[in-house]
Design an enzyme around this catalytic site. Structure first.
Site, mmCIF file in Angstrom:
data_model
loop_
_atom_site.group_PDB
_atom_site.id
_atom_site.type_symbol
_atom_site.label_atom_id
_atom_site.label_comp_id
_atom_site.label_asym_id
_atom_site.label_seq_id
_atom_site.Cartn_x
_atom_site.Cartn_y
_atom_site.Cartn_z
ATOM 1 N N ASP A 15 0.850 -1.293 0.063
ATOM 2 C CA ASP A 15 0.136 0.154 0.045
ATOM 3 C C ASP A 15 0.895 1.371 0.016
ATOM 4 O O ASP A 15 2.035 1.239 0.541
ATOM 5 C CB ASP A 15 -0.894 0.043 1.276
ATOM 6 C CG ASP A 15 -1.977 0.898 1.152
ATOM 7 O OD1 ASP A 15 -2.208 1.467 -0.151
ATOM 8 O OD2 ASP A 15 -2.779 1.167 2.535
ATOM 9 N N ASN A 63 -10.471 -2.856 -5.723
ATOM 10 C CA ASN A 63 -9.593 -1.734 -6.548
ATOM 11 C C ASN A 63 -10.115 -1.453 -7.777
ATOM 12 O O ASN A 63 -9.995 -0.590 -8.572
ATOM 13 C CB ASN A 63 -8.227 -2.363 -6.462
ATOM 14 C CG ASN A 63 -7.441 -2.212 -5.347
ATOM 15 O OD1 ASN A 63 -6.407 -3.126 -5.137
ATOM 16 N ND2 ASN A 63 -7.883 -1.222 -4.432
#
Ligand code: FPP
Length: 231
Positions: A15, A63
């Site tokens: 991330d 996502n």
């Protein structure tokens, strides 16, 4: 690195690509591009240290709801990675396995993924699992439905084998970069006894030394798996 207890399997939540790029006044796609480069570097280092299995969260099911432009940029990175990096993977000597529902990807990428999995299937130095369009809840629900359709009860072992990671030992250590303290729908069943390590570094800046520090931290932990410590 000091004498340490090495995890067999490390999983990464990579991330912070977007924030890393934004801080440099660059588009998010640039952050993902540098993220892929760092993925090569960190995975190679993990295998060099003797880790046998590495799993990376490359794209979550959620996502895919990002703006089309960003999703297309990620697809382009997959296209380059699976289409053009076969030699690099052979060099790394590890088998590539893709986990998740890849049917949402453009057909040419699906084809390159299957080719890379096939061409690296004989490599034994380690296993690199790349999770694409992966969501742990969806994986668990699919496994439950599979058990129901077979009309049988499951136990822990048979249930694990119905998961997309069936046959792969659970991660010993899960490392998340980017400063957030959550698992975000990643390996929820498999993480039951994983050690969790959170780094404030953004993924593109997570270094080999940072990986070593995470492993040293893991090594100093006392894993009891719900049991008591022997005197
Ligand atoms: C999270 O950063 C990262 C992702 C959504 C994608 C990670 C993907 C890669 C590193 C590429 C993997 C590619 C291949 C070829 C396997 P973020 O965008 O959520 O960052 P932010 O939290 O700073 O916005």
């Amino acid at each position: 690195m000091k004498r340490i207890k090495l995890p067999v399997h490390i999983a990464f939540i990579m991330d912070g690509n977007g924030r890393w790029a934004k801080r440099r006044f660059r588009p998010r796609g640039y952050g993902h591009k540098m993220g892929v480069q760092n993925m090569f570097k960190i995975c190679s280092h993990a295998f060099d240290l003797g880790v046998r299995i590495v799993t990376v969260y490359a794209l979550s099911t959620e996502n895919l709801s990002r703006p089309k432009e960003e999703v297309d940029e990620l697809f382009d990175l997959f296209r380059t990675f699976f289409g053009k990096k076969k030699d690099k993977m052979q060099e790394m000597g590890v088998k590539i396995n893709v986990v998740g529902d890849i049917t949402v990807l453009p057909p040419d990428i699906q084809e390159s993924i299957l080719e890379m999995m096939d061409e690296t299937s004989h490599l034994v130095r380690g296993l690199l699992n790349i999770c694409i369009n992966y969501g742990s809840r969806q994986e668990i629900i699919r496994a439950v439905n599979a058990a129901v359709s077979y009309g049988r009860f499951v136990d822990e072992q048979s249930f694990s084998s119905l998961l997309e990671t069936g046959g792969i030992p659970d991660p010993d250590l899960i490392i998340r970069t980017g400063g957030e303290l959550r698992l975000s729908n990643f390996l929820l069943y498999q993480a039951a006894y994983s050690e969790l390590y959170f780094s404030g570094k953004m993924w593109p800046e997570f270094s080999k030394r940072d990986l070593e520090k995470a492993i040293e931290n893991y090594s100093a932990r006392d894993r009891r798996f719900g049991n008591v410590q022997e005197e």
